[in-house]
Design an enzyme around this catalytic site. Structure first.
Site, mmCIF file in Angstrom:
data_model
loop_
_atom_site.group_PDB
_atom_site.id
_atom_site.type_symbol
_atom_site.label_atom_id
_atom_site.label_comp_id
_atom_site.label_asym_id
_atom_site.label_seq_id
_atom_site.Cartn_x
_atom_site.Cartn_y
_atom_site.Cartn_z
ATOM 1 N N GLY A 172 8.612 38.133 5.304
ATOM 2 C CA GLY A 172 9.914 37.559 4.991
ATOM 3 C C GLY A 172 10.065 36.105 5.398
ATOM 4 O O GLY A 172 10.631 35.289 4.661
ATOM 5 N N THR A 173 9.563 35.763 6.568
ATOM 6 C CA THR A 173 9.700 34.385 7.038
ATOM 7 C C THR A 173 8.995 33.425 6.072
ATOM 8 O O THR A 173 9.555 32.390 5.687
ATOM 9 C CB THR A 173 9.096 34.251 8.454
ATOM 10 O OG1 THR A 173 9.810 35.135 9.324
ATOM 11 C CG2 THR A 173 9.210 32.826 8.975
ATOM 12 N N ASN A 215 20.798 41.665 8.420
ATOM 13 C CA ASN A 215 19.967 42.401 9.368
ATOM 14 C C ASN A 215 20.760 42.940 10.546
ATOM 15 O O ASN A 215 20.381 43.928 11.153
ATOM 16 C CB ASN A 215 18.806 41.529 9.864
ATOM 17 C CG ASN A 215 19.224 40.124 10.207
ATOM 18 O OD1 ASN A 215 19.806 39.423 9.380
ATOM 19 N ND2 ASN A 215 18.950 39.697 11.418
ATOM 20 N N GLN A 237 16.042 43.031 4.289
ATOM 21 C CA GLN A 237 16.740 44.218 4.826
ATOM 22 C C GLN A 237 17.340 45.103 3.743
ATOM 23 O O GLN A 237 17.883 46.168 4.047
ATOM 24 C CB GLN A 237 17.851 43.788 5.802
ATOM 25 C CG GLN A 237 17.329 43.117 7.056
ATOM 26 C CD GLN A 237 16.644 44.069 8.028
ATOM 27 O OE1 GLN A 237 16.697 45.298 7.886
ATOM 28 N NE2 GLN A 237 15.979 43.509 9.032
ATOM 29 N N SER A 243 9.506 42.155 2.902
ATOM 30 C CA SER A 243 8.536 42.289 3.975
ATOM 31 C C SER A 243 8.158 43.755 4.140
ATOM 32 O O SER A 243 9.032 44.626 4.071
ATOM 33 C CB SER A 243 9.188 41.767 5.255
ATOM 34 O OG SER A 243 8.266 41.752 6.305
ATOM 35 N N HIS A 254 6.973 45.406 6.842
ATOM 36 C CA HIS A 254 7.163 46.133 8.108
ATOM 37 C C HIS A 254 8.571 46.673 8.312
ATOM 38 O O HIS A 254 8.818 47.428 9.256
ATOM 39 C CB HIS A 254 6.711 45.283 9.306
ATOM 40 C CG HIS A 254 7.640 44.183 9.720
ATOM 41 N ND1 HIS A 254 8.513 44.329 10.772
ATOM 42 C CD2 HIS A 254 7.829 42.933 9.253
ATOM 43 C CE1 HIS A 254 9.188 43.195 10.943
ATOM 44 N NE2 HIS A 254 8.787 42.328 10.035
ATOM 45 N N THR A 292 -7.426 33.910 1.784
ATOM 46 C CA THR A 292 -8.046 35.196 1.438
ATOM 47 C C THR A 292 -7.014 36.315 1.555
ATOM 48 O O THR A 292 -6.325 36.420 2.570
ATOM 49 C CB THR A 292 -9.238 35.464 2.384
ATOM 50 O OG1 THR A 292 -10.175 34.394 2.199
ATOM 51 C CG2 THR A 292 -9.903 36.795 2.091
ATOM 52 N N CYS A 339 14.674 38.773 16.944
ATOM 53 C CA CYS A 339 14.127 37.422 17.149
ATOM 54 C C CYS A 339 14.888 36.677 18.230
ATOM 55 O O CYS A 339 14.426 35.674 18.741
ATOM 56 C CB CYS A 339 14.195 36.619 15.871
ATOM 57 S SG CYS A 339 14.146 37.619 14.413
HETATM 58 N N1 PLP Z 1 14.982 37.963 6.738
HETATM 59 C C1 PLP Z 1 15.649 38.990 7.281
HETATM 60 C C2 PLP Z 1 17.020 39.329 6.782
HETATM 61 C C3 PLP Z 1 15.081 39.715 8.325
HETATM 62 O O1 PLP Z 1 15.744 40.727 8.887
HETATM 63 C C4 PLP Z 1 13.780 39.361 8.778
HETATM 64 C C5 PLP Z 1 13.139 40.077 9.918
HETATM 65 O O2 PLP Z 1 13.759 40.351 10.921
HETATM 66 C C6 PLP Z 1 13.124 38.287 8.166
HETATM 67 C C7 PLP Z 1 13.752 37.620 7.147
HETATM 68 C C8 PLP Z 1 11.743 37.875 8.589
HETATM 69 O O3 PLP Z 1 10.794 38.751 8.050
HETATM 70 P P1 PLP Z 1 9.327 38.858 8.697
HETATM 71 O O4 PLP Z 1 9.495 39.583 9.989
HETATM 72 O O5 PLP Z 1 8.545 39.643 7.681
HETATM 73 O O6 PLP Z 1 8.819 37.472 8.827
#
Ligand code: PLP
Length: 385
Positions: free
Chosen positions: A66-67, A147, A175, A195, A197, A233, A321
């Site tokens: 996601g990031t 989130n 989310q 994402s 995970h 890769t 985070c």
């Molecule tokens: N965006 C949202 C709304 C999230 O909740 C998160 C993760 O907590 C992210 C982005 C970041 O995703 P990733 O952990 O895959 O980098």
């Protein structure tokens, strides 16, 4: 009860991934047999993602999560002189990227959630997005689900507004993916990030929808992987795990799992609300089935996180985070909570595998922990801010 931070692999996901670390370890760019086996596995996952997004396979870009997706949308489209609209309740992956482009000559508008009374339900009013638009507006980025609160934003309506004005639209769907029905065409977005995970897949892998023709500059350059949109890769095992997790998430959207999780969340929420001096942040707004964010008057949120942890219940205040920081949640502050109410709020988010027994345990532990903390320090209210 902290599934919005992350989730465990489902056994089927682990099984699908395992061979690609061991016997089938080929590089998907190699032309020999091992390489082609890896390529076939990546292609199969791409088909699954295309079905999930409702897009062409060529519009799926695998990445690290996601990031990276959020950063790619923002850094890949915006140039000095552009205007960017996002919201004040986004994840830090969007907010910090927005701050960085602002330092580089991009004008940024952060739209706050609507105020319906003293405190907001966390919803973004699409009309506020429309009012923020300027001739230079190039990109709008709004999350599908928050989130911290689970609040679902009206992305379809925002997509229509963006389309009518010819503005690119990115959705952070990290989310919302796997929790609500999904369709990039219905959402009307050009870009979407998700994402693995958060949906019982592996960490460090994700995917982005990039609508054909979107002039997105890649964040990473190098080899010609992912149609030159994301060099490096391929994380073959991770991509296979993402594909399997998405397949299982699609099934869970149709087999009653979402309704089952909603019922568990509702029972947990109702049970906790029976404790005096509690309330739900984002109540009244549509929310993902697994999340509830609850404020506890006269309780220090961090102390409650620790007390619950000692009893085997993992929850979080704010997002993962930010754990370790004493700053109150920017999401709850943007919704109009004061600092002490924001600090006294906790997020409970259920795994897809949550059971009645989990909720029973939560309901045995939470009221007692709140009562205990209140008895220890009855004067906390109002002093934390
Ligand atoms: N965006 C949202 C709304 C999230 O909740 C998160 C993760 O907590 C992210 C982005 C970041 O995703 P990733 O952990 O895959 O980098």
């Amino acid at each position: 009860m902290d599934a919005n931070a992350t989730t465990p692999l489902l056994p089927e996901v682990m099984e699908a991934m395992r061979p690609y670390w061991m016997e089938q370890f080929g590089n998907a760019s190699s032309i020999h047999q091992q390489g082609q086996t890896a390529r076939t596995a990546v292609d199969r996952a791409r088909e699954t993602l295309a079905e999930f997004f409702n897009c062409r396979e060529a519009e799926v870009v695998f990445n690290s999560g996601g990031t990276e997706g959020d950063n790619t949308a923002i850094f890949g489209l915006l140039r000095p002189g552009d205007h960017f609209i996002t919201t004040s309740v986004e994840h830090s992956a969007v907010l910090r990227a927005a701050e960085r482009v602002a330092e580089r000559g991009v004008e940024v508008t952060f739209v706050a959630p609507r105020r319906n009374g003293l405190v907001s339900d966390g919803l973004i009013d699409p009309e506020e997005i429309r009012r923020a638009m300027r001739p230079q507006t190039r990109l709008i980025s709004v999350m599908l689900a928050n989130n911290e609160t689970g609040v679902l934003q009206p992305v379809e309506e925002i997509g229509r507004i963006a389309a009518a004005a010819g503005i690119f639209f990115h959705i952070d769907a990290v989310q919302g993916a796997g929790k609500v029905p999904f369709d990039v065409r219905r959402f009307g977005c050009h870009l979407l990030s998700m994402s693995a995970h958060k949906i019982h897949g592996p960490k460090g892998v994700g995917a982005m929808y990039v609508r054909r023709g979107t002039p997105l500059e890649p964040l990473l350059v190098g080899g010609s992987h992912e149609r030159r949109q994301r060099a490096g890769t391929e994380n073959v095992a991770g991509i296979v795990g993402l594909g399997k997790a998405v397949e299982l998430a699609m099934t869970s959207l149709e087999d009653g799992t979402v309704e089952r999780i909603a019922a568990l969340r509702n029972r947990l929420e109702a049970g906790i609300l029976a404790v005096p001096g509690t309330g739900v942040n984002g109540a009244g707004a549509p929310r993902t089935a697994n999340t509830t964010n609850i404020r506890f008057e006269q309780v220090e949120g961090e102390a409650l996180v620790i007390a619950l942890d000692l009893k085997g219940v993992a929850v979080s205040g704010g997002s993962a985070c930010h754990s370790g920081s004493t700053e109150p949640s920017h999401v709850l502050m943007a919704m109009g909570l004061d600092k002490s109410a924001a600090r006294a709020s906790l997020r409970f988010s259920l795994l897809r595998t949550a059971t009645d027994a989990d909720v029973d345990h939560g309901l045995r532990v939470v009221p007692a922990a709140v009562e205990h903390l209140r008895a220890l320090s009855p004067v906390v209210a109002g002093t934390a801010g």
